[in-house]
Design a protein around this motif. Sequence first.
Motif, PDB file in Angstrom:
ATOM      1  N   PRO A   1      57.973 -56.917  18.507  1.00 33.47           N
ATOM      2  CA  PRO A   1      58.902 -55.964  17.976  1.00 33.47           C
ATOM      3  C   PRO A   1      60.198 -56.865  18.339  1.00 33.47           C
ATOM      4  O   PRO A   1      60.384 -57.876  19.080  1.00 33.47           O
ATOM      5  CB  PRO A   1      58.731 -54.856  19.337  1.00 33.47           C
ATOM      6  N   PRO A   2      61.213 -56.225  17.717  1.00 29.93           N
ATOM      7  CA  PRO A   2      62.696 -57.028  17.825  1.00 29.93           C
ATOM      8  C   PRO A   2      62.877 -56.954  19.492  1.00 29.93           C
ATOM      9  O   PRO A   2      62.460 -56.292  20.343  1.00 29.93           O
ATOM     10  CB  PRO A   2      63.758 -55.582  17.406  1.00 29.93           C
ATOM     11  N   MET A   3      63.674 -57.717  19.968  1.00 33.31           N
ATOM     12  CA  MET A   3      64.034 -57.999  21.231  1.00 33.31           C
ATOM     13  C   MET A   3      64.697 -56.983  21.931  1.00 33.31           C
ATOM     14  O   MET A   3      64.455 -56.495  23.051  1.00 33.31           O
ATOM     15  CB  MET A   3      65.006 -59.310  21.354  1.00 33.31           C
ATOM     16  N   SER A   4      65.427 -56.358  21.030  1.00 37.06           N
ATOM     17  CA  SER A   4      66.290 -55.084  21.507  1.00 37.06           C
ATOM     18  C   SER A   4      65.148 -53.753  22.044  1.00 37.06           C
ATOM     19  O   SER A   4      65.211 -53.177  23.101  1.00 37.06           O
ATOM     20  CB  SER A   4      67.045 -54.422  20.733  1.00 37.06           C
ATOM     21  N   VAL A   5      64.362 -53.748  21.370  1.00 36.81           N
ATOM     22  CA  VAL A   5      63.034 -52.813  21.692  1.00 36.81           C
ATOM     23  C   VAL A   5      62.261 -53.454  22.659  1.00 36.81           C
ATOM     24  O   VAL A   5      61.873 -52.588  23.430  1.00 36.81           O
ATOM     25  CB  VAL A   5      62.218 -52.702  20.400  1.00 36.81           C
ATOM     26  N   ALA A   6      62.152 -54.731  22.704  1.00 38.74           N
ATOM     27  CA  ALA A   6      61.125 -55.312  23.809  1.00 38.74           C
ATOM     28  C   ALA A   6      61.886 -54.985  25.275  1.00 38.74           C
ATOM     29  O   ALA A   6      61.260 -54.736  26.268  1.00 38.74           O
ATOM     30  CB  ALA A   6      60.834 -56.606  23.674  1.00 38.74           C
ATOM     31  N   ILE A   7      63.204 -55.258  25.370  1.00 37.77           N
ATOM     32  CA  ILE A   7      63.989 -54.969  26.545  1.00 37.77           C
ATOM     33  C   ILE A   7      63.978 -53.554  26.959  1.00 37.77           C
ATOM     34  O   ILE A   7      63.745 -53.358  28.177  1.00 37.77           O
ATOM     35  CB  ILE A   7      65.415 -55.671  26.304  1.00 37.77           C
ATOM     36  N   GLY A   8      64.379 -52.676  25.723  1.00 42.08           N
ATOM     37  CA  GLY A   8      64.241 -51.169  26.329  1.00 42.08           C
ATOM     38  C   GLY A   8      62.865 -50.832  26.957  1.00 42.08           C
ATOM     39  O   GLY A   8      62.753 -50.137  27.776  1.00 42.08           O
ATOM     40  N   ALA A   9      61.583 -51.258  26.334  1.00 37.03           N
ATOM     41  CA  ALA A   9      60.469 -51.161  26.961  1.00 37.03           C
ATOM     42  C   ALA A   9      60.152 -51.554  28.164  1.00 37.03           C
ATOM     43  O   ALA A   9      59.673 -50.995  29.019  1.00 37.03           O
ATOM     44  CB  ALA A   9      59.255 -51.793  25.921  1.00 37.03           C
ATOM     45  N   SER A  10      60.977 -52.857  28.320  1.00 40.10           N
ATOM     46  CA  SER A  10      60.800 -53.280  29.782  1.00 40.10           C
ATOM     47  C   SER A  10      61.494 -52.578  30.640  1.00 40.10           C
ATOM     48  O   SER A  10      60.828 -52.191  31.966  1.00 40.10           O
ATOM     49  CB  SER A  10      61.288 -54.704  29.822  1.00 40.10           C
ATOM     50  N   VAL A  11      62.656 -52.077  30.450  1.00 40.05           N
ATOM     51  CA  VAL A  11      63.382 -51.219  31.394  1.00 40.05           C
ATOM     52  C   VAL A  11      62.367 -49.994  31.723  1.00 40.05           C
ATOM     53  O   VAL A  11      62.382 -49.476  32.872  1.00 40.05           O
ATOM     54  CB  VAL A  11      64.747 -50.939  30.741  1.00 40.05           C
ATOM     55  N   ILE A  12      62.163 -49.367  30.460  1.00 37.65           N
ATOM     56  CA  ILE A  12      60.994 -47.894  30.748  1.00 37.65           C
ATOM     57  C   ILE A  12      59.933 -48.400  31.559  1.00 37.65           C
ATOM     58  O   ILE A  12      59.609 -47.611  32.496  1.00 37.65           O
ATOM     59  CB  ILE A  12      60.668 -47.605  29.487  1.00 37.65           C
ATOM     60  N   GLY A  13      59.286 -49.654  31.284  1.00 38.91           N
ATOM     61  CA  GLY A  13      58.194 -49.989  32.057  1.00 38.91           C
ATOM     62  C   GLY A  13      58.363 -50.038  33.667  1.00 38.91           C
ATOM     63  O   GLY A  13      57.520 -49.533  34.390  1.00 38.91           O
ATOM     64  N   LEU A  14      59.964 -50.617  33.946  1.00 36.82           N
ATOM     65  CA  LEU A  14      59.982 -50.900  35.440  1.00 36.82           C
ATOM     66  C   LEU A  14      60.389 -49.606  36.097  1.00 36.82           C
ATOM     67  O   LEU A  14      59.874 -49.339  37.326  1.00 36.82           O
ATOM     68  CB  LEU A  14      61.338 -51.683  35.556  1.00 36.82           C
ATOM     69  N   ILE A  15      60.945 -48.661  35.424  1.00 33.86           N
ATOM     70  CA  ILE A  15      61.295 -47.334  36.105  1.00 33.86           C
ATOM     71  C   ILE A  15      59.756 -46.628  36.097  1.00 33.86           C
ATOM     72  O   ILE A  15      59.519 -45.812  37.180  1.00 33.86           O
ATOM     73  CB  ILE A  15      62.364 -46.540  34.972  1.00 33.86           C
ATOM     74  N   SER A  16      59.131 -46.826  35.050  1.00 30.22           N
ATOM     75  CA  SER A  16      57.770 -46.190  35.318  1.00 30.22           C
ATOM     76  C   SER A  16      57.075 -46.650  36.389  1.00 30.22           C
ATOM     77  O   SER A  16      56.232 -45.743  37.138  1.00 30.22           O
ATOM     78  CB  SER A  16      56.762 -46.280  33.780  1.00 30.22           C
ATOM     79  N   LEU A  17      56.824 -47.653  36.765  1.00 30.05           N
ATOM     80  CA  LEU A  17      56.080 -48.397  37.762  1.00 30.05           C
ATOM     81  C   LEU A  17      56.712 -47.916  39.104  1.00 30.05           C
ATOM     82  O   LEU A  17      55.912 -47.507  40.263  1.00 30.05           O
ATOM     83  CB  LEU A  17      56.370 -49.990  37.934  1.00 30.05           C
ATOM     84  N   VAL A  18      58.168 -47.526  39.281  1.00 31.53           N
ATOM     85  CA  VAL A  18      58.526 -46.983  40.431  1.00 31.53           C
ATOM     86  C   VAL A  18      57.744 -45.541  40.518  1.00 31.53           C
ATOM     87  O   VAL A  18      57.576 -45.066  41.799  1.00 31.53           O
ATOM     88  CB  VAL A  18      60.074 -47.026  40.503  1.00 31.53           C
ATOM     89  N   LEU A  19      57.936 -44.768  39.525  1.00 32.96           N
ATOM     90  CA  LEU A  19      57.529 -43.424  39.567  1.00 32.96           C
ATOM     91  C   LEU A  19      56.064 -43.289  39.678  1.00 32.96           C
ATOM     92  O   LEU A  19      55.318 -42.516  40.437  1.00 32.96           O
ATOM     93  CB  LEU A  19      57.766 -42.759  38.173  1.00 32.96           C
ATOM     94  N   VAL A  20      55.312 -44.457  39.379  1.00 38.38           N
ATOM     95  CA  VAL A  20      53.767 -44.167  39.521  1.00 38.38           C
ATOM     96  C   VAL A  20      53.567 -44.389  41.252  1.00 38.38           C
ATOM     97  O   VAL A  20      52.798 -43.797  41.576  1.00 38.38           O
ATOM     98  CB  VAL A  20      53.365 -45.426  38.701  1.00 38.38           C
ATOM     99  N   GLY A  21      54.268 -45.370  41.639  1.00 36.92           N
ATOM    100  CA  GLY A  21      54.328 -45.559  43.143  1.00 36.92           C
ATOM    101  C   GLY A  21      54.553 -44.435  44.044  1.00 36.92           C
ATOM    102  O   GLY A  21      53.754 -44.006  44.635  1.00 36.92           O
ATOM    103  N   TYR A  22      55.688 -43.462  43.458  1.00 37.00           N
ATOM    104  CA  TYR A  22      55.969 -42.236  44.220  1.00 37.00           C
ATOM    105  C   TYR A  22      54.855 -41.328  44.053  1.00 37.00           C
ATOM    106  O   TYR A  22      54.403 -40.590  44.829  1.00 37.00           O
ATOM    107  CB  TYR A  22      57.434 -41.763  43.760  1.00 37.00           C
ATOM    108  N   ALA A  23      54.247 -41.363  42.841  1.00 38.78           N
ATOM    109  CA  ALA A  23      53.245 -40.285  42.284  1.00 38.78           C
ATOM    110  C   ALA A  23      51.909 -40.623  43.150  1.00 38.78           C
ATOM    111  O   ALA A  23      51.273 -39.623  43.474  1.00 38.78           O
ATOM    112  CB  ALA A  23      53.042 -40.310  40.905  1.00 38.78           C
TER     113      ALA A  23
END
Length: 114
Positions: free
Chosen positions: A28-50
């Motif tokens: 994917p384009p780098m902008s999409v890859a960076i956006g996905a990475s940010v979503i992934g980081l936040i998701s990991l934090v939420l998975v930990g809380y869940a």
Amino acid sequence: MYRFGLVLLGLLALMDVATPLLTDGDHPPMSVAIGASVIGLISLVLVGYAWRGKRWTLAPLITLRLASALLAVPAFFVSDVPAAAVAAAGFGVAATVVGVIAVLLPKRELAGAR
């Protein structure tokens, strides 16, 4: 099923975090890859809380994981996307649906298990 869904969503989030390292900049384009990475980081934090029983995290977690899956949808319609990228996008979308359903399924007890 709840923990299975969290593990699956967590693995998908880890794959999102690694996306900028795996892209060639076009697919994917780098902008999409960076956006996905940010979503992934936040998701990991939420998975930990869940995982610790914080049920309030499910709505934002599911929203972020579905947003991540939507970021992969253009791979099916844009020309010149490598077959491996289309396959990875398909796997990601399908795994996201399975993970979300697993997290949302009600907890059931086995008959006679007390």
